[in-house]
Scaffold this motif. Structure first.
Motif, PDB file in Angstrom:
ATOM      1  N   THR A 248      -3.368  -4.184  -0.617  1.00 42.84           N
ATOM      2  CA  THR A 248      -3.012  -3.543  -1.881  1.00 42.84           C
ATOM      3  C   THR A 248      -3.923  -4.021  -3.006  1.00 42.84           C
ATOM      4  OG1 THR A 248      -0.706  -3.462  -1.142  1.00 42.84           O
ATOM      5  CG2 THR A 248      -1.121  -3.112  -3.487  1.00 42.84           C
TER       6      THR A 248
ATOM      7  N   LEU B 136      -0.076   3.566  -3.041  1.00 40.86           N
ATOM      8  CA  LEU B 136      -0.800   4.791  -2.672  1.00 40.86           C
ATOM      9  C   LEU B 136       0.111   5.976  -2.369  1.00 40.86           C
ATOM     10  CD1 LEU B 136      -3.507   3.201  -0.327  1.00 40.86           C
ATOM     11  CD2 LEU B 136      -3.766   3.864  -2.735  1.00 40.86           C
TER      12      LEU B 136
ATOM     13  N   THR C 180       0.830  -1.206   0.000  1.00 37.89           N
ATOM     14  CA  THR C 180       0.000   0.000   0.000  1.00 37.89           C
ATOM     15  C   THR C 180       0.862   1.253   0.000  1.00 37.89           C
ATOM     16  OG1 THR C 180      -0.136  -0.177   2.424  1.00 37.89           O
ATOM     17  CG2 THR C 180      -1.971  -1.074   1.152  1.00 37.89           C
TER      18      THR C 180
ATOM     19  N   GLY D 259      -0.383   2.477  -9.873  1.00 40.05           N
ATOM     20  CA  GLY D 259      -0.357   3.168  -8.598  1.00 40.05           C
ATOM     21  C   GLY D 259       0.026   4.637  -8.687  1.00 40.05           C
ATOM     22  N   MET D 260       0.472   5.176  -7.544  1.00 37.70           N
ATOM     23  CA  MET D 260       0.769   6.599  -7.439  1.00 37.70           C
ATOM     24  C   MET D 260       1.892   7.034  -8.377  1.00 37.70           C
ATOM     25  SD  MET D 260       0.235   9.573  -6.243  1.00 37.70           S
ATOM     26  CE  MET D 260      -0.827   9.438  -4.809  1.00 37.70           C
TER      27      MET D 260
ATOM     28  N   ASN E 251      -7.024   7.181  -7.480  1.00 34.27           N
ATOM     29  CA  ASN E 251      -6.042   6.724  -6.501  1.00 34.27           C
ATOM     30  C   ASN E 251      -6.402   7.209  -5.105  1.00 34.27           C
ATOM     31  OD1 ASN E 251      -3.175   7.119  -5.051  1.00 34.27           O
ATOM     32  ND2 ASN E 251      -3.013   5.492  -6.585  1.00 34.27           N
ATOM     33  N   SER E 252      -6.836   8.451  -4.990  1.00 29.54           N
ATOM     34  CA  SER E 252      -7.188   8.999  -3.676  1.00 29.54           C
ATOM     35  C   SER E 252      -8.468   8.381  -3.132  1.00 29.54           C
ATOM     36  CB  SER E 252      -7.338  10.523  -3.770  1.00 29.54           C
ATOM     37  OG  SER E 252      -6.113  11.121  -4.100  1.00 29.54           O
TER      38      SER E 252
ATOM     39  N   GLN F 125      -1.832  13.390  -0.428  1.00 27.13           N
ATOM     40  CA  GLN F 125      -1.143  12.173  -0.861  1.00 27.13           C
ATOM     41  C   GLN F 125       0.120  12.493  -1.649  1.00 27.13           C
ATOM     42  OE1 GLN F 125      -4.659   9.498  -2.040  1.00 27.13           O
ATOM     43  NE2 GLN F 125      -2.893   8.188  -2.405  1.00 27.13           N
TER      44      GLN F 125
ATOM     45  N   THR G 244      -7.226  -2.228  -2.735  1.00 26.03           N
ATOM     46  CA  THR G 244      -7.194  -0.845  -3.223  1.00 26.03           C
ATOM     47  C   THR G 244      -7.193  -0.795  -4.750  1.00 26.03           C
ATOM     48  OG1 THR G 244      -4.770  -0.815  -3.016  1.00 26.03           O
ATOM     49  CG2 THR G 244      -6.047   0.060  -1.174  1.00 26.03           C
TER      50      THR G 244
ATOM     51  N   SER H  38      -4.280   8.736   4.840  1.00 23.84           N
ATOM     52  CA  SER H  38      -5.527   9.458   4.583  1.00 23.84           C
ATOM     53  C   SER H  38      -5.533  10.711   5.438  1.00 23.84           C
ATOM     54  CB  SER H  38      -6.743   8.593   4.926  1.00 23.84           C
ATOM     55  OG  SER H  38      -7.908   9.390   4.989  1.00 23.84           O
TER      56      SER H  38
ATOM     57  N   ALA I 296      -7.568   5.098  -1.683  1.00 27.83           N
ATOM     58  CA  ALA I 296      -6.873   5.259  -0.401  1.00 27.83           C
ATOM     59  C   ALA I 296      -7.857   5.574   0.726  1.00 27.83           C
ATOM     60  CB  ALA I 296      -5.821   6.370  -0.514  1.00 27.83           C
TER      61      ALA I 296
END
Length: 640
Positions: A380, A43, A39, A179-180, A356-357, A263, A383, A111, A360
């Protein structure tokens, strides 16, 4: 009849390459590095990013196709007043960089709503904040996806539904697998495409019209140039005050307490990189807003003799810029495709960050409560599935947004004002005021949300005032001239039959609740924030203010504690005594010797804070042992 244009093969190639490269970036980050198996990586990009890509990512996320389409349409219809909003808008990232951002960075929250539970010791207020973000983000995805889709479909053979689904699928794909890091690096690529596309349009448009000086002359003659309207009537759509004060509160939510910003801010390798990531948005915002505003002026200069809206060549203001591009660039293969790619780059960057947010927040604030026992690898996977699900929801909402009227810029800003305002309000209650409790904050947030939504819905349903500036169809074809002339005659006859001669933009026309709904939409955010704060303070005081000794210093913004002391319901102890008591309490917890005596003295430190401490620890019946500690409060226990 809406005119259709066709893409050349080169345009399809350029547009397709943009989508393919975006998807490729996602695939690259899915198969390299940690392969998005934790994660923290999926994230937070392992908190390893440099400031520049994060800066471009934040800029791309908040300057979506709504800005690229809506700002030129705004300038075309209402004049240059909106342009001066840039001077107030750039204050929002500065506020985030020096106030809220550092506090969240030091807390290491995934978060942002974890802060609310830590501050108020209540899960209810955390869930309320998370709910507001989810509501705002999913509706925002619909607006972002719909804007460029309807614009492109109106001037080409692309159907709206196909464009929405295609872009939604590509965006969801690379977000869910990459992902991020994929989100940030695709944002970097898409920012370059946005700037290139808008610059190509602006340069070619100025050449067509005869240069920027000719554009300015035509707009000045057409009454489009106006910057300093100091009218204090809050019903006027855009004045100096609404654009300097009101727009700051509109941009405050995304750049201070928005999950997308936090984030990215926290994904950097250090606080210094995090601050620079937001500060770089100041020149970025200035460039983009200015670029879009000047493009709006060229739109008016080019169509000064034949308004395509009145001539029925397009059906709504959101289609102005795409129609304009195909009109002046259609003979240059690839350039219309570059422009369309820039529009959809804005949409992709905004939607991917939202996905993505949303994943999360849903995991951290809702699901983790019940499934905290599962492994990080399974978390993960969850998400990633959440990102996929939210992608489907965003596509569905894009079709619902099609029922909205007005420019997508106004819809986007109104959404931020109505739902983002109470979010900012509850964080202000937590970070600025030591005496607020969770009950007051929750009640204040609900009241702020209800009031802002009431204003927004009421204004949308009534639309009591019309501030559009006049346009001409003198240069259009004869049929259009006859049609417009007939419409003008009918309008004049109807006006002569009525008893009033007030202008459609005159606030004197408003009566009853229309006076409330007729407020400029840019005030909605400020009113929502103020409602949340004042109701929250009152209810907190009425239900029993929180003891400031129970509020950790790390959860407060020190800069504002003294400024707002008159509203904080200050306790009988001063700040020095409160910190002394906290240090004593923490030291007592760390030792099992109940016969030890602890005394603490504080002296003024840097910036007026009490961080230079003298701690004396002694055992009953023995000599004193003294330690001098010079350190921030958070490091006292480790040193003692």
């Amino acid at each position: 009849m809406i005119e259709k244009a066709r893409f050349a093969i080169a345009d399809y190639v350029v547009f397709g390459l943009m989508l393919a490269i975006s998807a490729g970036i996602g695939i690259f980050h899915a198969i390299t590095g940690g392969r998005q198996k934790s994660t923290q990586e999926f994230l937070m990009a392992n908190r390893s990013m440099n400031f520049l890509p994060v800066a471009l990512s934040v800029l791309a996320s908040f300057f979506s196709a709504s800005t690229l389409l809506g700002t030129p349409a705004e300038i075309y219809q209402f004049g240059t007043m909106y342009w001066i909003s840039v001077f107030s808008a750039v204050m929002a990232p500065i506020t985030g960089a020096f106030l809220f951002g550092p506090m969240f960075f030091r807390l290491k929250v995934l978060s942002v709503f974890e802060y609310l539970e830590m501050r108020f010791k209540s899960r209810s207020i955390r869930l309320f904040g998370a709910f507001l973000f989810v509501l705002r983000a999913v509706i925002g995805m619909g607006i972002v996806l719909y804007g460029p889709s309807t614009a492109l479909s109106a001037v080409t053979d692309f159907p709206v539904w196909a464009i929405i689904i295609m872009v939604g699928v590509v965006c969801t794909f690379y977000t869910a697998i990459g992902g991020m890091k994929a989100v940030i690096w695709t944002d970097v690529f898409q920012t370059v495409i946005m700037l290139a596309g808008m610059l190509a349009v602006l340069i070619q448009a100025c050449i067509k019209v005869g240069g920027i000086s000719e554009v300015w002359r035509i707009c000045e003659e057409g009454g489009r140039i106006s910057f300093f309207d100091f009218n204090t009537d809050p019903h006027i759509r855009h004045t100096f005050w609404t654009l300097i004060v009101g727009i700051y509160f509109v941009w405050l939510p995304p750049y201070t307490v928005d999950q997308q910003m936090v984030q990215r801010f926290s994904s950097t390798k250090s606080l210094k990189h995090a601050k620079w990531a937001l500060l770089c948005n100041v020149p970025g915002m200035f460039i983009l807003i200015t670029l879009c505003s000047v493009t709006g002026l060229t739109l008016y200069a080019y169509y000064t003799e034949c308004d395509p809206l009145k001539d029925k060549k397009i059906s709504n203001p959101n289609q102005l810029l795409p129609f304009f591009v195909l009109d002046i660039l259609g003979h240059l293969p690839g350039l219309p495709g570059l422009f369309v790619a820039s529009l959809f780059s804005g949409a992709l960057s905004s939607v991917s960050s939202m996905l993505n947010s949303l994943a999360a927040v849903t995991w951290e604030d809702f699901l983790k409560i019940r499934y905290s026992h599962i492994s990080d690898s399974k978390a993960t996977a969850i998400t990633k599935v959440l990102a996929l699900c939210y992608g489907c929801v965003g596509v569905g909402l894009a079709f619902l947004v099609a029922q909205l009227g007005g420019t997508v810029l106004q819809a986007s800003l109104t959404l931020n004002g109505a739902i983002g305002a109470p979010l900012v309000g509850i964080f202000i209650l937590g970070a600025f005021f030591t005496s607020t409790n969770w009950i007051g904050t929750l009640v204040g947030g609900v009241c702020g949300l209800a009031f802002a939504l009431w204003l927004s819905v009421g204004a949308y349903l009534t639309t009591p005032l019309d501030f559009k500036l006049p346009t001409s169809t003198d240069g259009c074809n004869v049929t259009a001239n006859i049609s417009v002339t007939m419409a003008t005659m009918m309008s004049t006859m109807a006006t002569n039959m009525t008893t009033t001669t007030l202008s459609p933009s005159d606030p004197a026309r408003l009566h009853g609740l229309e006076k409330l709904y007729g407020l400029s939409y840019l005030w909605f955010s400020a009113l929502g924030i103020l409602t949340t704060v004042f109701v929250g303070l009152f209810v907190s005081y009425a239900t029993g203010a929180t003891d400031p000794k129970d509020v950790d210093d790390n959860l407060q913004l020190k800069l504002f504690q003294r400024f707002f002391s008159c509203l904080c319901f200050p306790p009988s102890l001063d700040e020095k005594e409160i910190q002394m008591e906290k240090v004593k309490k923490d030291l007592e917890k760390e030792t099992s010797f109940t016969t030890w005596s602890i005394s603490v003295s504080l002296e003024p430190g840097i910036h007026g804070s009490y961080s230079v401490c003298r701690v004396i620890i002694s055992h009953v019946g023995s000599n004193l042992r003294e330690k001098h500690i010079i350190a921030p409060d958070a490091d006292l226990l480790a040193l003692v």
